[in-house]
Design a protein around this motif. Structure first.
Motif, PDB file in Angstrom:
ATOM      1  N   LYS A  46       0.833  -1.201   0.000  1.00 45.40           N
ATOM      2  CA  LYS A  46       0.000   0.000   0.000  1.00 45.40           C
ATOM      3  C   LYS A  46       0.870   1.253   0.000  1.00 45.40           C
ATOM      4  O   LYS A  46       1.929   1.293   0.622  1.00 45.40           O
ATOM      5  CB  LYS A  46      -0.919   0.008   1.223  1.00 45.40           C
ATOM      6  CG  LYS A  46      -2.015  -1.056   1.180  1.00 45.40           C
ATOM      7  CD  LYS A  46      -2.895  -1.003   2.409  1.00 45.40           C
ATOM      8  CE  LYS A  46      -3.980  -2.078   2.354  1.00 45.40           C
ATOM      9  NZ  LYS A  46      -4.798  -2.103   3.589  1.00 45.40           N
ATOM     10  N   THR A  47       0.394   2.238  -0.735  1.00 45.74           N
ATOM     11  CA  THR A  47       1.026   3.555  -0.739  1.00 45.74           C
ATOM     12  C   THR A  47      -0.022   4.575  -0.291  1.00 45.74           C
ATOM     13  O   THR A  47      -1.148   4.198   0.054  1.00 45.74           O
ATOM     14  CB  THR A  47       1.519   3.916  -2.156  1.00 45.74           C
ATOM     15  OG1 THR A  47       0.372   4.103  -3.002  1.00 45.74           O
ATOM     16  CG2 THR A  47       2.391   2.812  -2.741  1.00 45.74           C
ATOM     17  N   GLU A  48       0.330   5.851  -0.328  1.00 46.94           N
ATOM     18  CA  GLU A  48      -0.636   6.889   0.033  1.00 46.94           C
ATOM     19  C   GLU A  48      -1.836   6.891  -0.914  1.00 46.94           C
ATOM     20  O   GLU A  48      -2.926   7.355  -0.564  1.00 46.94           O
ATOM     21  CB  GLU A  48       0.044   8.259   0.015  1.00 46.94           C
ATOM     22  CG  GLU A  48       1.053   8.433   1.142  1.00 46.94           C
ATOM     23  CD  GLU A  48       1.717   9.788   1.099  1.00 46.94           C
ATOM     24  OE1 GLU A  48       1.389  10.580   0.192  1.00 46.94           O
ATOM     25  OE2 GLU A  48       2.557  10.062   1.975  1.00 46.94           O
ATOM     26  N   SER A  49      -1.630   6.338  -2.128  1.00 44.96           N
ATOM     27  CA  SER A  49      -2.708   6.296  -3.120  1.00 44.96           C
ATOM     28  C   SER A  49      -3.589   5.064  -2.981  1.00 44.96           C
ATOM     29  O   SER A  49      -4.557   4.904  -3.716  1.00 44.96           O
ATOM     30  CB  SER A  49      -2.122   6.338  -4.529  1.00 44.96           C
ATOM     31  OG  SER A  49      -1.302   7.465  -4.693  1.00 44.96           O
ATOM     32  N   GLY A  50      -3.205   4.156  -2.066  1.00 44.09           N
ATOM     33  CA  GLY A  50      -3.983   2.927  -1.892  1.00 44.09           C
ATOM     34  C   GLY A  50      -3.182   1.693  -2.263  1.00 44.09           C
ATOM     35  O   GLY A  50      -1.943   1.700  -2.218  1.00 44.09           O
ATOM     36  N   VAL A  51      -3.873   0.612  -2.651  1.00 42.13           N
ATOM     37  CA  VAL A  51      -3.223  -0.654  -2.985  1.00 42.13           C
ATOM     38  C   VAL A  51      -2.458  -0.516  -4.296  1.00 42.13           C
ATOM     39  O   VAL A  51      -2.966   0.024  -5.278  1.00 42.13           O
ATOM     40  CB  VAL A  51      -4.274  -1.786  -3.110  1.00 42.13           C
ATOM     41  CG1 VAL A  51      -3.644  -3.058  -3.671  1.00 42.13           C
ATOM     42  CG2 VAL A  51      -4.900  -2.073  -1.748  1.00 42.13           C
ATOM     43  N   LEU A  52      -1.225  -1.021  -4.300  1.00 40.48           N
ATOM     44  CA  LEU A  52      -0.408  -0.999  -5.512  1.00 40.48           C
ATOM     45  C   LEU A  52      -0.738  -2.236  -6.344  1.00 40.48           C
ATOM     46  O   LEU A  52      -0.647  -3.367  -5.851  1.00 40.48           O
ATOM     47  CB  LEU A  52       1.076  -0.975  -5.147  1.00 40.48           C
ATOM     48  CG  LEU A  52       2.065  -0.867  -6.312  1.00 40.48           C
ATOM     49  CD1 LEU A  52       1.927   0.471  -7.022  1.00 40.48           C
ATOM     50  CD2 LEU A  52       3.498  -1.052  -5.812  1.00 40.48           C
ATOM     51  N   ASN A  53      -1.096  -2.044  -7.592  1.00 36.27           N
ATOM     52  CA  ASN A  53      -1.535  -3.155  -8.441  1.00 36.27           C
ATOM     53  C   ASN A  53      -0.396  -3.873  -9.146  1.00 36.27           C
ATOM     54  O   ASN A  53      -0.466  -5.067  -9.381  1.00 36.27           O
ATOM     55  CB  ASN A  53      -2.518  -2.640  -9.509  1.00 36.27           C
ATOM     56  CG  ASN A  53      -3.828  -2.189  -8.894  1.00 36.27           C
ATOM     57  OD1 ASN A  53      -4.420  -2.895  -8.095  1.00 36.27           O
ATOM     58  ND2 ASN A  53      -4.283  -0.995  -9.259  1.00 36.27           N
ATOM     59  N   ARG A  54       0.639  -3.157  -9.519  1.00 39.92           N
ATOM     60  CA  ARG A  54       1.681  -3.704 -10.381  1.00 39.92           C
ATOM     61  C   ARG A  54       2.776  -4.424  -9.606  1.00 39.92           C
ATOM     62  O   ARG A  54       2.937  -4.251  -8.401  1.00 39.92           O
ATOM     63  CB  ARG A  54       2.298  -2.594 -11.227  1.00 39.92           C
ATOM     64  CG  ARG A  54       2.820  -1.438 -10.391  1.00 39.92           C
ATOM     65  CD  ARG A  54       3.639  -0.471 -11.202  1.00 39.92           C
ATOM     66  NE  ARG A  54       4.928  -1.051 -11.549  1.00 39.92           N
ATOM     67  CZ  ARG A  54       5.902  -0.391 -12.166  1.00 39.92           C
ATOM     68  NH1 ARG A  54       5.710   0.857 -12.532  1.00 39.92           N
ATOM     69  NH2 ARG A  54       7.045  -0.966 -12.420  1.00 39.92           N
ATOM     70  N   TRP A  55       3.519  -5.235 -10.358  1.00 44.79           N
ATOM     71  CA  TRP A  55       4.702  -5.913  -9.799  1.00 44.79           C
ATOM     72  C   TRP A  55       5.782  -4.889  -9.498  1.00 44.79           C
ATOM     73  O   TRP A  55       5.915  -3.867 -10.176  1.00 44.79           O
ATOM     74  CB  TRP A  55       5.208  -6.938 -10.817  1.00 44.79           C
ATOM     75  CG  TRP A  55       6.601  -7.418 -10.534  1.00 44.79           C
ATOM     76  CD1 TRP A  55       6.985  -8.389  -9.658  1.00 44.79           C
ATOM     77  CD2 TRP A  55       7.817  -6.947 -11.145  1.00 44.79           C
ATOM     78  NE1 TRP A  55       8.341  -8.548  -9.673  1.00 44.79           N
ATOM     79  CE2 TRP A  55       8.883  -7.677 -10.580  1.00 44.79           C
ATOM     80  CE3 TRP A  55       8.112  -5.973 -12.101  1.00 44.79           C
ATOM     81  CZ2 TRP A  55      10.217  -7.487 -10.939  1.00 44.79           C
ATOM     82  CZ3 TRP A  55       9.437  -5.771 -12.471  1.00 44.79           C
ATOM     83  CH2 TRP A  55      10.470  -6.518 -11.893  1.00 44.79           C
TER      84      TRP A  55
END
Length: 835
Positions: free
Chosen positions: A367-376
């Motif tokens: 997770k980042t400040e933008s939410g869940v990270l989708n990519r590898w």
């Protein structure tokens, strides 16, 4: 780093007996080119330039300079001095500073040596009195250490002996053990003993009474038959499922209390019901059970962990049953959830592990400040996400397990760091497995970290590795050489003894390879896949026709090129990545040059692509072109079959056995091999094996008994050794069978997953008590680690760019370099571990 005065003291006397003039000429040459770090090969090459006469050069090598060079790993030149890093034996280092003009000698400390290295790269940092020095060893002064190089890696045995000494003497010396046994419980239910037995003398008396009482019962009497009486004496569940088993465990503890012995200490702790729930961390890559191998950062580590889990669950179930408990163990492999899963199950939160009853893969997103990270995210760019990942994973683990785990195991740099954070937070016994330490792969990647950091972020990785090594309770390695190397080269862990990252920190004491936390537990091969060729009923016969086509079809296609004209010849076979270190092209050249070997056997090589345009790896591209050139140069068509890289484990297992059917052999020619899993696989299948003497295979094979060592740097010698074997096989039909059978015997005695699981769980039990015995020291060191992590490491992590799902990963700005502008060396000093 230990430093004796021996070498520094002996040099002046040696100089009186040797040629001072020759040495002065050499040293004058070394210093004339100014400040630099010189490797051993450079020192020798420049000496040859100075002393051209072979006889004179030999005299010098037999004198003081030769004695120094024979033990030297590198030297730092800061005119007018040359300072040598000398390694008399694994784990021991000395630093000798010599003046070029008068050959005066001075012994210096490891810290002073690091400062000299820094002078080459960043003089201002080297002279900065406020430069950060990190000393993890400062808290270990009271801890016992091994002191003989050959004993490195025998931590469990050493700890058992030390605990034996600590508990011996007066009966009340055993109070720490009694107090520990009183804490043993499962979900609030007491196990082993209760408060009635709260002193060593009470426990000792109760053991005598119980043992006498149980002697009257048949050995197979169920525990439930005497449970109530047992409880009245102060004993609880966990001693065993039958009267015979309980009596054995009682006797082990009696021996520990009356006449402490390390053998009984290990036996007793292996019986303790203290490990039921295990968490294994492996965040990077695509961790899954199918369709993942070959994806970025995804390879051998995934296979290792899945095999490890199956073996550990099986061992846990056996132990729990024999302890007389009705408990279901749990194993969670905690990895990253990747929404953009590339057709795999890596976007599935909970996935049962095939072949187990109580083990699962638990996936937690980054997770980042933008939410869940989708990519590898590459394993080199993973550090900004790990702190939050550790927090989220802790919550998920407790939610899924409903209890705190009893043992946490980390894998690789990222998994080991997360394991350290979670284990510290929950107060749990921790183990780490490096798999591969990147610092040893890239020459000077510590001292020149700024040159590498934009691409690899080694500054974060090397600090993370060192943090985890110091935080963990025990370290699991596959070989001795992984820890302490060989006589010629340092081990992967040994390279972290002391090192410097100029501009960031100077690690004056990183890890001590004589620390009893180091243990060797070699993995095995999956014996449901890799089993002897003689077990005909288990053979995967469905692959038979495909393998015959793979080996003998005369048509070139995307899977194979070249052909074998004489099908009656035995096959020598090798399978690896197609890179320089794996040395498959070296094997092809040995074969091409050796007419005797070519007349005896065919050669089959499995690895890489045939078309260099399909590869994105420069090293592999070069090896592909080289392989084609060798086939043409030595006219190997008709004798060599080149098969593209294979990922089907079941078919690979049958391929090993098919080669064994031809009375062939497996050859592992690597320039260096950290462990050698293919060696284990081949020997498991009954294939006589020739393997490199550089690295782990030298420990797996007993030379001339269970297989053969070959020198990858001497192709003529190695190819002749293989030819000698097949000539003897032609004369003596039993010769091949002898090495096939003795190789299998060696594997079954030392290299199976069952042996591995038993060792690791024993470690978990012993080190759980060990950390309790050394609680104050452990807590003090943890505070130091936390300070370093929060005040220094976390700041450096902020230099690693955060990935975005909308745009490509931004490139971080190059860090400012020191005075030297040399480009980094990309020379590989150890093999890359397929991930």
């Amino acid at each position: 780093m230990k430093r004796s005065e021996f070498i520094a003291d002996s040099i002046p006397d040696a100089l009186e007996q040797g040629s001072r003039s020759h040495m002065k000429r050499c040293f004058a040459w070394y210093v004339q080119n100014g400040r630099r770090i010189m490797k051993l090969q450079e020192l020798k090459e420049e000496m040859e330039m100075v002393i051209e006469d072979k006889t004179e050069r030999q005299q010098v090598l037999e004198g003081a300079l030769g004695a120094i060079l024979s033990l030297t790993q590198e030297a730092v030149v800061i005119p007018p001095h040359v300072t040598f890093a000398i390694r008399p034996s694994p784990g021991y280092w000395e630093f000798v500073k010599m003046r070029a003009d008068d050959l005066s000698v001075e012994a210096i400390t490891s810290t002073d040596y690091l400062k000299l290295k820094e002078m080459v790269i960043d003089e201002n940092w080297a002279k900065d009195e406020n430069a950060l020095e990190v000393d993890f060893g400062a808290f270990d002064f009271s801890m016992p250490k091994l002191n003989i190089s050959s004993s490195i890696g025998s931590g469990l045995n050493f700890v058992s002996k030390f605990m034996t000494c600590k508990l011996s003497g007066q009966v009340e010396n055993a109070k720490p053990l009694v107090d520990y046994l009183l804490t043993v419980a499962y979900q609030g239910e007491k196990l082993m003993i209760n408060e009635r037995l709260n002193t060593a003398s009470k426990l000792q008396m109760a053991l005598i009474i119980a043992e006498v009482s149980l002697s009257e019962l048949p050995k197979d009497t169920p525990y439930q038959s005497f449970e109530q009486r047992f409880k009245e004496w102060g004993f609880e569940k966990g001693w065993g499922d039958t009267a015979g088993r309980v009596k054995e465990t009682l006797r082990y503890l009696s021996e520990v209390l009356q006449a402490p012995d390390p053998v009984y200490m290990e036996k007793f702790f292996s019986r303790l019901p203290i490990i039921f729930n295990v968490v294994i961390f492996s965040p990077h890559g695509y961790f899954g059970q199918s369709d993942v191998l070959g994806l970025p950062d995804t390879g051998g580590q995934v296979v290792y962990i899945l095999d490890q889990v199956r073996a550990m669950e099986e061992e846990l179930l056996l132990r729990i049953k024999s302890q007389g408990l009705n408990v279901k163990p749990q194993i969670l492999v905690v990895t990253r959830l990747i929404p953009d899963a590339k057709g795999t199950k890596c976007n599935q939160e909970l996935e049962p592990i095939i072949g187990t009853k109580h083990s699962n893969i638990l996936r937690v997103p980054f997770k980042t400040e933008s939410g869940v990270l989708n990519r590898w995210v590459s394993r080199f760019d993973i550090y900004p996400y790990l702190d939050r990942f550790a927090q989220d994973a802790t919550v998920k683990i407790l939610d899924v397990m409903k209890v705190k785990p009893d043992l946490i195991i980390g894998n690789y740099s990222d998994g080991n760091l997360v394991a350290s954070l979670v284990a510290s937070k929950l107060g749990i016994t921790q183990a780490t497995i490096a798999h591969a330490l990147e610092k040893t792969k890239y020459e000077n990647s510590d001292i020149r970290w700024k040159d590498f950091d934009t691409k690899y972020h080694f500054s974060c990785q090397f600090m993370a590795d060192t943090i985890a090594m110091n935080a963990t309770d025990f370290i699991i390695t596959s070989t001795y050489q992984e820890i302490a190397g060989s006589k010629e080269r340092p081990g992967q862990y040994e390279s972290h003894v002391a090192f410097t990252l100029p501009g960031l920190c100077r690690i004056v004491s990183g890890i001590n390879v004589f620390d009893p936390k180091f243990n060797i537990a070699a993995p095995g091969a999956d014996q449901s896949v890799y089993f002897p060729y003689t077990e005909k009923q288990k053979r995967f016969t469905s692959f038979q026709s495909a393998i015959e086509e793979l080996l003998y079809s005369k048509e070139d296609n995307d899977e194979h090129i070249g052909y074998l004209a004489d099908k009656k010849k035995p096959i020598i076979f090798s399978m690896a990545r197609l890179d320089t270190v794996k040395n498959l092209t070296g094997l092809a050249e040995w074969y091409g040059k050796n007419k005797r070997l070519r007349s005896l056997v065919n050669l089959v090589i499995v690895g890489g692509f045939f078309d260099s345009s399909k590869s994105k790896d420069r090293e592999e591209i070069a090896e592909i072109k080289k392989m084609h050139a060798l086939i043409e140069k030595y006219q190997l068509k008709g004798q060599l079959r080149w098969i593209a890289a294979q990922t089907d484990r079941n078919r690979n297992g049958e391929l090993y056995r098919y080669v064994a059917d031809t009375k062939g052999a497996f050859v592992q020619p690597a320039l260096y091999e950290a462990f050698g899993l293919t060696v284990i696989e081949a020997m498991n299948c009954g294939l006589p094996t020739f393997a490199t003497n550089q690295g782990g295979p030298a420990e797996i094979i007993v030379d001339g008994v269970s297989g053969f060592h070959i020198n990858p740097y001497n192709g003529d010698e190695s190819s002749n050794r293989i030819a000698d074997f097949f000539e003897k096989c032609k004369v003596d039909s039993g010769y091949w069978n002898k090495f096939s059978e003795d190789g299998l015997k060696r594997i079954n005695e030392c290299y199976t997953w069952k042996i591995y699981a038993n060792k690791v769980l024993n470690m978990g039990c012993i080190y759980s008590f060990w950390r309790q015995l050394n609680k104050e020291q452990k807590q003090a060191k943890q505070r130091y680690i936390h300070a370093f992590y929060n005040l220094h490491f976390s700041n450096q992590v902020k230099t690693v760019p955060i990935a975005s799902d909308e745009a490509p990963l931004p490139v971080s700005k190059p860090a400012p370099t020191g005075k030297s502008q040399r480009m980094p060396s990309t020379k590989r000093t150890q093999s890359r571990i397929q991930r």
